[in-house]
Design a protein around this motif. Structure first.
Motif, PDB file in Angstrom:
ATOM      1  N   THR A 155       0.816  -1.214   0.000  1.00 42.13           N
ATOM      2  CA  THR A 155       0.000   0.000   0.000  1.00 42.13           C
ATOM      3  C   THR A 155       0.852   1.268   0.000  1.00 42.13           C
ATOM      4  O   THR A 155       0.385   2.322  -0.418  1.00 42.13           O
ATOM      5  CB  THR A 155      -0.917   0.067   1.243  1.00 42.13           C
ATOM      6  N   GLY A 156       2.105   1.163   0.498  1.00 40.64           N
ATOM      7  CA  GLY A 156       2.935   2.356   0.629  1.00 40.64           C
ATOM      8  C   GLY A 156       2.418   3.303   1.696  1.00 40.64           C
ATOM      9  O   GLY A 156       2.805   4.471   1.739  1.00 40.64           O
ATOM     10  N   GLN A 157       1.528   2.815   2.556  1.00 41.73           N
ATOM     11  CA  GLN A 157       0.936   3.640   3.613  1.00 41.73           C
ATOM     12  C   GLN A 157       1.388   3.152   4.983  1.00 41.73           C
ATOM     13  O   GLN A 157       1.152   1.990   5.334  1.00 41.73           O
ATOM     14  CB  GLN A 157      -0.596   3.571   3.541  1.00 41.73           C
ATOM     15  N   THR A 158       2.009   4.047   5.749  1.00 42.19           N
ATOM     16  CA  THR A 158       2.453   3.672   7.095  1.00 42.19           C
ATOM     17  C   THR A 158       2.112   4.742   8.125  1.00 42.19           C
ATOM     18  O   THR A 158       2.612   4.684   9.259  1.00 42.19           O
ATOM     19  CB  THR A 158       3.984   3.442   7.126  1.00 42.19           C
ATOM     20  N   ASP A 159       1.279   5.710   7.748  1.00 41.16           N
ATOM     21  CA  ASP A 159       0.991   6.846   8.654  1.00 41.16           C
ATOM     22  C   ASP A 159       0.418   6.416   9.996  1.00 41.16           C
ATOM     23  O   ASP A 159       0.669   7.063  11.021  1.00 41.16           O
ATOM     24  CB  ASP A 159       0.008   7.824   7.988  1.00 41.16           C
ATOM     25  N   ASP A 160      -0.405   5.352  10.004  1.00 44.68           N
ATOM     26  CA  ASP A 160      -1.079   4.954  11.244  1.00 44.68           C
ATOM     27  C   ASP A 160      -0.186   4.129  12.161  1.00 44.68           C
ATOM     28  O   ASP A 160      -0.581   3.778  13.277  1.00 44.68           O
ATOM     29  CB  ASP A 160      -2.347   4.141  10.920  1.00 44.68           C
ATOM     30  N   ILE A 161       1.024   3.786  11.673  1.00 46.84           N
ATOM     31  CA  ILE A 161       1.943   3.004  12.496  1.00 46.84           C
ATOM     32  C   ILE A 161       2.816   3.973  13.299  1.00 46.84           C
ATOM     33  O   ILE A 161       3.391   4.908  12.744  1.00 46.84           O
ATOM     34  CB  ILE A 161       2.818   2.081  11.617  1.00 46.84           C
ATOM     35  N   GLY A 212      -7.778   7.877  15.837  1.00 50.55           N
ATOM     36  CA  GLY A 212      -8.919   7.110  15.333  1.00 50.55           C
ATOM     37  C   GLY A 212      -8.629   6.466  13.982  1.00 50.55           C
ATOM     38  O   GLY A 212      -9.536   6.030  13.285  1.00 50.55           O
ATOM     39  N   GLN A 213      -7.334   6.409  13.624  1.00 52.01           N
ATOM     40  CA  GLN A 213      -6.926   5.856  12.327  1.00 52.01           C
ATOM     41  C   GLN A 213      -6.139   4.570  12.520  1.00 52.01           C
ATOM     42  O   GLN A 213      -5.090   4.583  13.192  1.00 52.01           O
ATOM     43  CB  GLN A 213      -6.051   6.864  11.566  1.00 52.01           C
ATOM     44  N   THR A 214      -6.625   3.474  11.931  1.00 51.41           N
ATOM     45  CA  THR A 214      -5.901   2.198  12.061  1.00 51.41           C
ATOM     46  C   THR A 214      -5.796   1.462  10.730  1.00 51.41           C
ATOM     47  O   THR A 214      -5.401   0.295  10.703  1.00 51.41           O
ATOM     48  CB  THR A 214      -6.612   1.260  13.072  1.00 51.41           C
ATOM     49  N   ASP A 215      -6.129   2.158   9.631  1.00 51.08           N
ATOM     50  CA  ASP A 215      -6.167   1.493   8.322  1.00 51.08           C
ATOM     51  C   ASP A 215      -4.838   0.860   7.919  1.00 51.08           C
ATOM     52  O   ASP A 215      -4.828  -0.169   7.233  1.00 51.08           O
ATOM     53  CB  ASP A 215      -6.584   2.492   7.230  1.00 51.08           C
ATOM     54  N   ASP A 216      -3.712   1.495   8.317  1.00 54.45           N
ATOM     55  CA  ASP A 216      -2.406   0.999   7.874  1.00 54.45           C
ATOM     56  C   ASP A 216      -1.895  -0.155   8.724  1.00 54.45           C
ATOM     57  O   ASP A 216      -0.844  -0.725   8.440  1.00 54.45           O
ATOM     58  CB  ASP A 216      -1.365   2.134   7.899  1.00 54.45           C
ATOM     59  N   ILE A 217      -2.640  -0.476   9.804  1.00 55.07           N
ATOM     60  CA  ILE A 217      -2.236  -1.592  10.665  1.00 55.07           C
ATOM     61  C   ILE A 217      -2.886  -2.870  10.145  1.00 55.07           C
ATOM     62  O   ILE A 217      -4.094  -2.907   9.894  1.00 55.07           O
ATOM     63  CB  ILE A 217      -2.644  -1.323  12.132  1.00 55.07           C
ATOM     64  N   LYS A 226      -9.282  -1.178  16.009  1.00 56.02           N
ATOM     65  CA  LYS A 226      -9.256  -1.483  14.573  1.00 56.02           C
ATOM     66  C   LYS A 226     -10.660  -1.865  14.094  1.00 56.02           C
ATOM     67  O   LYS A 226     -11.107  -1.426  13.032  1.00 56.02           O
ATOM     68  CB  LYS A 226      -8.259  -2.610  14.327  1.00 56.02           C
ATOM     69  N   LEU A 227     -11.356  -2.697  14.884  1.00 55.39           N
ATOM     70  CA  LEU A 227     -12.712  -3.114  14.509  1.00 55.39           C
ATOM     71  C   LEU A 227     -13.670  -1.918  14.517  1.00 55.39           C
ATOM     72  O   LEU A 227     -14.601  -1.848  13.707  1.00 55.39           O
ATOM     73  CB  LEU A 227     -13.220  -4.202  15.467  1.00 55.39           C
ATOM     74  N   GLN A 228     -13.444  -0.958  15.435  1.00 56.40           N
ATOM     75  CA  GLN A 228     -14.314   0.215  15.524  1.00 56.40           C
ATOM     76  C   GLN A 228     -14.087   1.208  14.395  1.00 56.40           C
ATOM     77  O   GLN A 228     -15.018   1.860  13.935  1.00 56.40           O
ATOM     78  CB  GLN A 228     -14.060   0.983  16.850  1.00 56.40           C
ATOM     79  N   THR A 229     -12.805   1.349  13.983  1.00 56.81           N
ATOM     80  CA  THR A 229     -12.461   2.486  13.132  1.00 56.81           C
ATOM     81  C   THR A 229     -12.213   2.149  11.674  1.00 56.81           C
ATOM     82  O   THR A 229     -12.285   3.033  10.832  1.00 56.81           O
ATOM     83  CB  THR A 229     -11.183   3.172  13.662  1.00 56.81           C
ATOM     84  N   SER A 230     -11.879   0.873  11.371  1.00 57.20           N
ATOM     85  CA  SER A 230     -11.477   0.613   9.992  1.00 57.20           C
ATOM     86  C   SER A 230     -12.681   0.605   9.076  1.00 57.20           C
ATOM     87  O   SER A 230     -13.800   0.284   9.476  1.00 57.20           O
ATOM     88  CB  SER A 230     -10.695  -0.693   9.892  1.00 57.20           C
ATOM     89  N   SER A 231     -12.408   0.977   7.859  1.00 62.88           N
ATOM     90  CA  SER A 231     -13.501   1.142   6.888  1.00 62.88           C
ATOM     91  C   SER A 231     -13.857  -0.196   6.254  1.00 62.88           C
ATOM     92  O   SER A 231     -13.135  -1.158   6.390  1.00 62.88           O
ATOM     93  CB  SER A 231     -13.089   2.140   5.825  1.00 62.88           C
TER      94      SER A 231
END
Lengths: 86, 86
Positions: free
Chosen positions: A30-36, B31-36, B81-86
């Motif tokens: 994904t090239g996305q690591t902002d949330d880590i 509130g962002q966990t998409d990259d995890i 992650k379960l609460q916030t991911s799309s």
């Protein structure tokens, strides 16, 4: 050490080390690591280096190997984070 | 076990367990966990549960405590992650 405990310990080591693979793959594709969290990565890398040192002091090849592989995978994630984060 | 090795092992345990705190704080505040990676979280949680089992089998309170605390923190991250991911 019983054989059963050894099997449980090895399975545990494989899981906690192998868990880094899907995270590294996700960050790579994904090239996305902002949330880590970068703080998490540095503290974790320091801890893994200490575990490798502990393994050397205790002459325990399982602790050395599992943590050295984890450290290599986390280093890859740090590199990706440095490349991709805004 | 030498005292020095024990200190190194405890420092390692504190780092690899404590590393989850800044990640949990980051996920909580942004509130962002998409990259995890969710796969990473499940494999890691399974591995930590196995480490706790290993600690019980070996009667090793340090392994039990460090991994039980890590498991609690990772469970918090799974929940976020379960609460916030799309």
């Amino acid at each position: 050490m019983s054989t059963f405990a050894t099997v449980v310990g090895l399975a545990a080591a494989v899981c906690t080390t192998g868990a880094n693979l899907p995270q590294l793959k996700k960050a790579w594709t994904t090239g996305q690591t902002d949330d880590i969290s970068m703080h998490m990565l540095w503290v974790l890398a320091s801890g893994l280096a200490l575990w490798v040192t502990y393994g050397v002091l205790q002459n325990d090849i399982v602790i050395i190997l599992a943590n050295a592989i984890s450290l290599a995978l986390i280093s890859g994630l740090v590199w990706l984070k440095l490349q991709t984060s805004s």
